[in-house]
Scaffold this motif. Structure first.
Motif, mmCIF file in Angstrom:
data_model
loop_
_atom_site.group_PDB
_atom_site.id
_atom_site.type_symbol
_atom_site.label_atom_id
_atom_site.label_comp_id
_atom_site.label_asym_id
_atom_site.label_seq_id
_atom_site.Cartn_x
_atom_site.Cartn_y
_atom_site.Cartn_z
ATOM 1 N N TYR A 9 1.430 3.564 -8.190
ATOM 2 C CA TYR A 9 0.487 3.179 -7.146
ATOM 3 C C TYR A 9 0.655 1.694 -6.823
ATOM 4 C CZ TYR A 9 -2.330 1.451 -11.061
ATOM 5 O OH TYR A 9 -2.756 0.792 -12.182
ATOM 6 N N ARG A 24 1.266 4.510 -13.273
ATOM 7 C CA ARG A 24 0.067 5.219 -13.690
ATOM 8 C C ARG A 24 0.102 5.420 -15.204
ATOM 9 N NH1 ARG A 24 -2.201 9.802 -15.498
ATOM 10 N NH2 ARG A 24 -4.074 10.613 -14.452
ATOM 11 N N ASN A 30 2.414 4.501 -2.530
ATOM 12 C CA ASN A 30 2.294 5.280 -3.760
ATOM 13 C C ASN A 30 3.402 6.321 -3.824
ATOM 14 O OD1 ASN A 30 -0.355 3.989 -4.172
ATOM 15 N ND2 ASN A 30 -1.015 5.342 -2.508
ATOM 16 N N LEU A 90 0.471 11.765 -9.402
ATOM 17 C CA LEU A 90 0.703 10.354 -9.109
ATOM 18 C C LEU A 90 1.589 9.737 -10.183
ATOM 19 C CD1 LEU A 90 -0.107 7.820 -7.391
ATOM 20 C CD2 LEU A 90 -1.946 7.480 -9.072
ATOM 21 N N ALA A 128 0.718 21.286 -8.256
ATOM 22 C CA ALA A 128 0.176 20.195 -7.455
ATOM 23 C C ALA A 128 0.961 18.910 -7.713
ATOM 24 C CB ALA A 128 -1.294 19.981 -7.800
ATOM 25 N N PRO A 129 0.994 18.033 -6.739
ATOM 26 C CA PRO A 129 1.639 16.726 -6.962
ATOM 27 C C PRO A 129 0.908 15.919 -8.031
ATOM 28 C CG PRO A 129 1.348 17.155 -4.624
ATOM 29 C CD PRO A 129 0.556 18.197 -5.357
ATOM 30 N N TYR A 169 0.836 -1.198 0.000
ATOM 31 C CA TYR A 169 0.000 0.000 0.000
ATOM 32 C C TYR A 169 0.875 1.254 0.000
ATOM 33 C CZ TYR A 169 -3.833 -3.182 0.984
ATOM 34 O OH TYR A 169 -4.760 -4.189 0.910
ATOM 35 N N GLN A 202 3.799 7.743 -0.128
ATOM 36 C CA GLN A 202 2.582 7.876 0.687
ATOM 37 C C GLN A 202 2.024 6.488 0.959
ATOM 38 O OE1 GLN A 202 -0.893 8.095 -1.420
ATOM 39 N NE2 GLN A 202 -1.859 7.429 0.495
ATOM 40 N N GLN A 205 6.284 16.276 -7.527
ATOM 41 C CA GLN A 205 5.798 17.641 -7.418
ATOM 42 C C GLN A 205 6.854 18.617 -7.909
ATOM 43 O OE1 GLN A 205 5.003 19.337 -3.482
ATOM 44 N NE2 GLN A 205 3.280 20.490 -4.313
ATOM 45 N N TYR A 246 4.585 10.116 -5.698
ATOM 46 C CA TYR A 246 4.138 11.327 -6.367
ATOM 47 C C TYR A 246 5.336 12.180 -6.750
ATOM 48 C CZ TYR A 246 -0.251 10.001 -4.187
ATOM 49 O OH TYR A 246 -1.369 9.290 -3.780
ATOM 50 N N SER A 283 -1.025 3.916 2.150
ATOM 51 C CA SER A 283 -2.481 3.841 2.224
ATOM 52 C C SER A 283 -2.923 2.581 2.961
ATOM 53 C CB SER A 283 -3.095 3.886 0.820
ATOM 54 O OG SER A 283 -2.507 2.917 -0.019
ATOM 55 N N TYR A 292 7.564 12.258 -3.384
ATOM 56 C CA TYR A 292 6.991 11.864 -2.095
ATOM 57 C C TYR A 292 6.443 10.439 -2.178
ATOM 58 C CZ TYR A 292 6.857 16.848 -0.870
ATOM 59 O OH TYR A 292 7.187 18.155 -0.599
#
Lengths: 117, 107
Positions: free
Chosen positions: B49, B55, B34, B46, B43-44, B32, B89, B38, B36, B91, B87
């Protein structure tokens, strides 16, 4: 084209309130969960809140729990963040982001909230 | 909350280099995870994932791997447009958390 457009940011005094909006277009808004993510000036990303497609499930970061309220209006293709009892440390660019339950994609361009006296 | 730690925090590299960024979770998060990208004032976006799925629309020079607590983002041959902050992240937990970011700069 999928588009998310935030609005409602601005300058507010500590202890004040602000309501952010995110207008969605280009996709079936009512089918997707939504999130708010913020970024303090010069800092990293911080997830703020999640709302499921039907509003049945909502989560908050500990840093905003009890002060912020996420909501959505699927008829208006809109996401909201009601921010109360604002603190200096809430100063940030606030992004709305769609995607799946697990990741954020796409993101809006962000709206700046400045909490200062 | 699950803590995500990226290394390095910053990195200087040249066009054409192969670059690897590492992300470590404070507990097992399965896949889990992801990634990104930026760019300043934007904005960041994706990139990756579920740890390793690219992606749609993201160049194939980007790849992700790992599971459990240790993950990597690899850029196989840096292009000028890849200089940005990255970054990770997680989930796994309903309280999503990000790594502190890795700033990739031109050498």
């Amino acid at each position: 084209e999928v588009q998310l457009v935030e609005s409602g940011g601005g300058l507010v005094q500590p202890g004040g309130s602000l309501r952010l909006s995110c207008a969605a277009s280009g996709f079936t808004f009512s089918s997707y969960s939504m999130n708010w993510v913020r970024q303090a000036p010069g800092k990293g990303l911080e997830w703020v809140s999640y709302i499921s497609s039907s509003s049945s499930t909502i989560y908050y970061a500990d840093s905003v729990k009890g002060r912020f309220t996420i909501s959505r209006d699927n008829a208006k293709n809109s996401l909201y963040l009601q921010m109360n009892s604002l603190r200096d440390e809430d100063t940030a660019v606030y992004y709305c982001a769609s995607g799946s339950y697990y990741w954020f994609d796409p993101w809006g361009q962000g709206t700046l909230v400045i909490v200062s006296s | 909350d699950i803590q995500m730690t990226q290394s390095p925090s910053s990195l200087s590299a040249s066009v054409g280099d192969r670059v690897t960024i590492t992300c470590r979770a404070s507990q097992n998060i399965s896949s889990y995870l992801n990634w990104y990208q930026q760019k300043p004032g934007k904005a960041p976006k994706l990139l990756i994932y579920a740890a390793s799925s690219l992606r749609s629309g993201v160049p194939s020079r980007f790849s992700g791997s790992g599971s459990g607590t240790d993950f990597t983002l690899t850029i196989s041959s840096l292009q000028p447009e890849d200089f940005a902050t990255y970054y990770c992240q997680q989930s796994y937990s309903t309280r999503r958390t990000f790594g502190q970011g890795t700033k990739l700069e031109i050498k």
